[in-house]
Every structure is written in C-alpha cells, then in structure tokens.
Scaffold this motif. Structure first.
Motif, PDB file in Angstrom:
ATOM      1  N   GLN A  54       0.863  -1.187   0.000  1.00 54.93           N
ATOM      2  CA  GLN A  54       0.000   0.000   0.000  1.00 54.93           C
ATOM      3  C   GLN A  54       0.894   1.230   0.000  1.00 54.93           C
ATOM      4  N   ASP A 135      -4.794  -4.985  -5.123  1.00 54.45           N
ATOM      5  CA  ASP A 135      -5.464  -4.121  -4.157  1.00 54.45           C
ATOM      6  C   ASP A 135      -5.682  -4.809  -2.823  1.00 54.45           C
ATOM      7  N   GLY A 139      -0.062  -5.728  -3.702  1.00 56.28           N
ATOM      8  CA  GLY A 139       0.547  -4.436  -3.988  1.00 56.28           C
ATOM      9  C   GLY A 139       0.607  -4.127  -5.474  1.00 56.28           C
ATOM     10  N   ARG A 397       4.509  -2.949   7.173  1.00 55.19           N
ATOM     11  CA  ARG A 397       3.495  -1.902   7.013  1.00 55.19           C
ATOM     12  C   ARG A 397       2.913  -1.574   8.373  1.00 55.19           C
ATOM     13  N   LYS A 399      -0.191   0.997  10.070  1.00 57.84           N
ATOM     14  CA  LYS A 399      -1.312   1.907   9.845  1.00 57.84           C
ATOM     15  C   LYS A 399      -1.581   2.706  11.109  1.00 57.84           C
TER      16      LYS A 399
END
Length: 400
Positions: A54, A135, A139, A397, A399
C-alpha cells in the motif's frame, strides 16, 4: 417587543451552530521494505522502496453535521516516499510531486448519497479495484501489466464531480465526470465513468466503465501543476501501451467478483481496454509507429486468499493479458501477450502492523505497443530486457 424577537432569533441561530457536530481524523500508512528484481533494464537490482503493498500516505478526513440528515465531508490525502521524504504522485515527466496527490475533495452527504468535488478516483477503481490481488495483498507489483486498465489506481481524476449512492440492501452505484477545462471545446480532455456493486453474504459483484478523451494529456499525464500537458510529449512509461499515446479516446469496461467460503475467498476480474482512434497527434500524443484504428487489450485475473490463522494470510493469483493487432500505414503490427503469477504471505503482528512477502513472475511474447519484441514489464518496475522478469518484496506496514 421587536428587540426581544430579534435577540431570540439571533440566539437561536448561534445555538444551532454551537450544537453542530464536526470532527477531523488524522490517518495514514507507512510501508517500506527490501526488493530483488531479476532483470531491471538488463541487470539484477537490489533496492529499498516505500509503499508497495500500500502506498505510504497521511491524510485528514472530516465532516460536519449540518442537520436534517445533511453532512459536509472532506478528504485531503498526501502520498510520500518514506526513504527520501519526497512527495508522491509526481507529474509524469517531472520531478515535481503533488502535496495532496492521492485525494483532495469536499462535498455533501445525505441519505440519498454523497456528492464531492476535487481530485478523486474513477468508478473502475471504486467498484472493481477491490477484487484485484494487487489491491488486496499483492501491492502494485501484482497489478495487471502497466496497470493498463487502471484497476490498481495508477491514475487519478482531476477536476472531478462525483456521486456515490447510499447502500440499498447491498446495492450501490455511482459516477464521475471530469471537465476538460479547454476553452471552446468542452469534450477535450474530459473523463466520465460509472459503476455499480452488489454485496450479499459471501457474494460480491461489481462492474464499471471508464471513458477518457485525449488520455495521454488529460489522464495519463496526471498533471496537477499549473503548466498544462501538451501532445508533443508521451506521458506513458510502460511499453505495454506507451505506443498508443496518440489515441483520441481511452475506454475500459471492467467487472469483478468474489465468493467467500469459510476462511477462503476466490476472486476474479475481467477488463476490456481500448485505445480508440489512434493517430490524433494534434491533441493527444505522438505516434512514431504511424498507428491508425484501435488497439484492444483483454485481461483476465483469478485470485485466491486463505486466512490460515487470524494473523496469517496466504494469497495466490494468475493474470493473462492479450493485446490485439494494430493497423499501421504499411500493414499490421502483432499484439503482445503477458502471463503473470503472484504469491503473497502477510503476517499481522497486531491490528495495525504486519510483515509481508510478495513474489511476482511475468513472461511476455509477441510485439508490444512500441513495435518491438515484447519484454516483461511488471507494473511500476523498470522493464526487463528479455521476455521474463521476476521480483520479490519483503516489507513492513504500519497503519495509524
């Protein structure tokens, strides 16, 4: 009496403003990792890059309750490179990045749906994008070659008016219209798209349509600067379709679906992408191969993901792309074929932090849009010098 009535009216007005509910949320994603590519312009490549599973981003999302079921909404979303700190969504052919290049819009929402104005996503992205492996867990490197159908959101829409419906028992629909902004020719550089989706239990379905005029300068240039793009420059980097910059119209018909059973989900997408009326060098783009007529790509993907444990996700996908023959002034040029496979593993350390690995392999054959023997060109990577290319990504990753 008149003064008392005026005072009461004024107090009531300010009281309504004071009770209006408003909120602003700061959110974002930071994504970084190591990559190995078998052939990037003729050499092996080891590098570190940001935003693969992402894109790295931060944004502000907010709204205000205006009463009567009406709400003001906005989003400002910035993309950036974690390793250099530079802005993302650079104008094609320029080092300039856009401050809010991912999304930037404002609008009104009600029980009938939401209307927004600004830089936004088209309907193919909104409705069909969720079914593509890229999605979900793969990636941008797992997107279709060159993201030729924009299902992976390589390009965004400027100057867009957008409508998104409310949810009617699982059915949603919407559309986007972008003004070209060219005096005396309202259709030049314009874009419009429509889409619809349905979700009911384990079944999800969607379809969408996208139509962009003068796409090389109006869509693929992705120009957010004050200097307008011109038809003398080719803004498409992927050899999969860079030879079709002179198309007067770019059209995508796409559909997707998924079915979940237990811990497993099977998904699929199909797209028909056309570069129509090639040879428009005056307002669209260069045409060094003197193409005429249309060029068409058919793409089909099937993907699978399995939630092995609450923390561990496994994914696999296969994608096939076939390009049509294209007419030149002296004959025809054969189309290319691309075969692509992807595997992914995603392990969640927490709800916000995960470690992941993605591997993608692509093989090409035939003649590509540049008129040369087709080479493998995994999305957003430097194309191979041969018909094969592999890449492996290991990343983290977070968030917030």
């Amino acid at each position: 009496m008149k003064k008392s009535l005026l005072a009461l009216t004024t107090i009531s007005a300010f009281s309504g403003l004071a009770h209006a509910q408003s909120s602003v949320t700061l959110y974002g994603i930071v994504d970084d990792g190591f990559n190995w590519t078998s052939n990037a312009g003729g050499t092996h490549l080891y590098n570190v890059s940001s935003g693969v599973i992402q894109a790295s981003r931060w944004g502000l999302r907010g709204g205000e309750d205006l009463g009567g079921g009406l709400k003001a909404v906005f989003v400002l979303e910035n993309g950036f490179d974690l390793n250099s700190g530079s802005l993302g969504q650079k104008n094609r052919g320029s080092s300039q990045g856009l401050e809010f290049g991912r999304q930037a819009y404002v609008g009104l929402s009600s029980k009938f749906g939401t209307v927004t104005l600004g830089r936004q996503y088209d309907s193919v992205v909104d409705y069909v994008g969720q079914f593509e492996a890229g999605d979900q867990w793969g990636g941008y490197i797992a997107a279709h070659p060159g993201d030729l159908d924009n299902i992976n959101n390589a390009y965004r829409v400027n100057n867009a008016l957008k409508y998104a419906s409310a949810n009617y028992s699982g059915f949603t629909f919407g559309g986007v219209y972008s003004l070209g902004g060219i005096a005396g020719d309202y259709s030049r550089n314009q874009l419009w798209s429509v889409g619809a989706g349905y979700s009911n239990g384990p079944v999800m379905l969607a379809a969408a349509y996208l139509n962009a005029r003068n796409p090389n300068v109006g869509f693929f240039a992705d120009n957010g600067a004050s200097t307008a793009a011109t038809a003398s420059t080719n803004f498409i980097s992927s050899p999969v379709y860079s030879g079709y910059a002179s198309a007067h119209t770019y059209q995508v018909i796409a559909a997707g679906g998924a079915y979940t059973f237990g811990r497993a989900t099977v998904g699929a997408t199909y797209s028909n992408t056309q570069f129509l009326n090639l040879g428009d060098t005056a307002t669209s783009g260069p045409n060094p191969k003197a193409y005429t007529g249309n060029a068409t790509f058919n793409n089909a993907e099937i993907n699978f993901k399995y939630q092995l444990t609450p923390a561990l996700l496994l994914g696999a996908a296969f994608d096939y792309t076939k390009g049509s023959d294209v007419t030149t002034r002296t004959g025809t040029s054969g189309g290319a074929k691309y075969y692509q496979g992807a595997l992914g593993v995603d392990y969640f350390l927490s709800k916000r932090t995960d470690l992941y690995a993605i591997a993608v392999y692509q093989k090409a054959s035939g003649t590509d849009s540049t008129g040369a023997t087709a080479v493998a060109a995994i999305n957003n990577l430097t194309p191979s010098t041969t018909d094969r290319q592999s890449t492996v990504r290991i990343g983290i990753r977070h968030k917030f």
